[in-house]
Enzyme design. Structure first.
Site, short mmCIF file in Angstrom:
data_model
loop_
_atom_site.label_atom_id
_atom_site.label_comp_id
_atom_site.label_asym_id
_atom_site.label_seq_id
_atom_site.Cartn_x
_atom_site.Cartn_y
_atom_site.Cartn_z
N GLY A 91 0.85 -1.32 -0.15
CA GLY A 91 0.01 0.02 -0.21
C GLY A 91 0.79 1.32 0.03
N GLN A 165 0.44 7.62 4.65
CA GLN A 165 0.54 7.17 3.38
C GLN A 165 -0.14 8.57 2.57
OE1 GLN A 165 -0.87 3.41 2.71
NE2 GLN A 165 0.60 2.55 3.98
N ASP A 339 0.11 -0.77 13.49
CA ASP A 339 0.74 -1.66 13.05
C ASP A 339 0.98 -2.81 14.07
OD1 ASP A 339 0.83 -1.13 10.31
OD2 ASP A 339 2.79 -0.24 10.57
#
Length: 451
Positions: A91, A165, A339
């Site tokens: 991603g 991101q 995460d």
């Protein structure tokens, strides 16, 4: 992969380079003028996908183990790709690269594996289109065709979700816009929380500075008590210049599995060397220390704009950490732990008051539905667990060895390998090879320090 119970973790480990930083190092080195030597580049398949995409864009790359040399082409020196750019399972690759490709003068196609094709791209497509990019996709999923032959304009964009991101994608597109692009995000709704709570990863900002691009960052509290973080980039003057050798610290998200494992096994003493200690990534240390886990930092320093140090974790007295009666992870804590949440759910089975995760619906659109996968596998191991739309609650439980379904998700595989170390009986990890996405050496490293 069969995981047998362990008595303790002991010794020293040097873990692979940080995945998030490695992606950025490769892309920014390609955007720069001059040559960059990258050391301790992540061994993950995700980061290899980034290198492959850059090579298909005409970037000259030399690889030798964990050393990668990249000859930069500058902002507009990329070549039109002759094939679709395969981001595989990454991603980060597709979202950051889309910002760069939006500023090029050619058309390109981004694609990926079946897992990546299920992950949402609306979050980068919409801001890029606001900047003038022309993007084709079916219902905001891959494949995605970016027609870069349209000039980009600066925007002021408020991030709807806490995504480093997306922020990085817009900053990279801002390199090609004429004028100042500004990104805003509401970090925390409580005035008495530290401003660092809820911060997104800032590896992009740190590395842009390393390559000579100056950003303007501000942090203010509004009348409702929110901390508003703003980052601005001036595309007209932004130019990346190679700055010699770039050293990547070890990945703290990979370290998290060993930290939890050692914490839950009495008599453990494990040192992890040269770990990245970026304050936007160290929330895992705060959580463990709040649970009574002893962690010592040593040899702290800054390398290429990133804080680095050694971590030594000590096993807790059985039963594993009981200092805290209940742990609740929610709100502004979640972005900094996203995460690590699966392995923290495993930790929750060893806490006296269990552990609750809320406000983490983002986990449902990762490589797998990580909430569902974590709940299912905890139940397979005999844990008492409740699933919520945005998280879960797990009670203190005695785990039993079981067959674990990873759904091809590396973090599920590693989290439940950790669970297997203090379960009763052996644990079988299905599709264990999926760890190659982020940490191919994981099982070998685990074997080295297990006793």
């Amino acid at each position: 992969m069969i995981i047998q119970p362990a008595k303790k973790l002991h010794g020293k480990l040097s873990l692979p380079g940080d995945k998030s930083i490695s992606h950025r190092a490769a892309m920014f080195a390609a955007l720069a003028t001059g040559e960059t030597q990258i050391e301790n580049f992540a061994s993950s398949a995700d980061c290899a996908a980034t290198l492959n995409c850059l090579e298909n864009l005409g970037v000259e790359i030399t690889r030798a183990g964990s050393s990668v040399k990249i000859k930069g082409v500058g902002k507009i020196g990329f070549e039109p790709p002759t094939v679709a750019l395969d981001c595989e399972n990454s991603g980060t690759t597709v979202r950051l690269l889309s910002g760069i490709l939006a500023g090029q003068n050619f058309t390109s196609e981004l694609n990926g594996d079946e897992s990546l094709k299920k992950r949402p791209m609306r979050r980068v497509i919409e801001p890029l289109e606001k900047m003038g990019a022309k993007i084709e996709s079916a219902s905001f999923f891959l494949p995605m065709i970016i027609n870069g032959k349209h000039p980009l304009k600066p925007v002021e964009y408020v991030l709807p979700v806490a995504s480093a991101q997306v922020k990085s994608c817009i900053l990279l597109a801002g390199l090609f816009a004429t004028g100042k692009t500004t990104i805003s995000f509401k970090q925390s709704a409580v005035r008495n929380l530290k401003p660092e709570i809820g911060m997104m990863r800032d590896h992009t900002e740190r590395m842009l500075n390393w390559f000579g691009v100056k950003l303007k960052e501000t942090l203010v509290a509004d009348e409702d008590g929110f901390f508003i973080h703003q980052t601005s980039i001036e595309g007209t003057t932004a130019k990346l210049v190679a700055n010699g050798s770039l050293n990547i610290p070890s990945d703290i998200s990979s370290a998290a599995f060993f930290l939890v494992a050692a914490a839950c096994l009495s008599d453990s003493q494990l040192t992890l060397e040269n770990v990245g200690l970026n304050p936007t990534r160290t929330a895992i240390l705060d959580v463990l220390e709040n649970c009574g886990v002893k962690i010592e930092k040593s040899d702290e320093r800054e390398v290429c704009n990133e804080p680095v140090g050694n971590l030594t974790v000590y096993g807790s007295i059985k039963p594993a950490p009981t200092t805290v009666k209940a742990v609740i992870l929610q709100g502004g804590q979640i972005p900094g732990l996203i995460d690590e949440l699966p392995v923290l759910a495993v930790l929750g089975t060893q806490l006296e008051g269990g552990l609750t995760i809320r406000d983490a619906s983002e986990l449902r659109v990762k490589e797998s539905d990580r909430i569902a996968a974590t709940v299912e596998n905890l139940q397979r191991m005999g844990a008492i667990v409740e699933e919520f739309p945005d998280g879960l609650r797990v009670e203190k439980s005695t785990l039993r060895g079981a067959q674990i379904e990873t759904y091809g998700d590396h973090r599920i595989a590693m989290a439940f390998a950790v669970a297997g170390l203090f379960a009763v009986g052996n644990t079988k990890i299905m599709d264990a090879d999926c760890v190659k996405v982020s940490f191919p050496e994981f099982f070998d490293s685990l074997k080295k320090v297990c006793e």
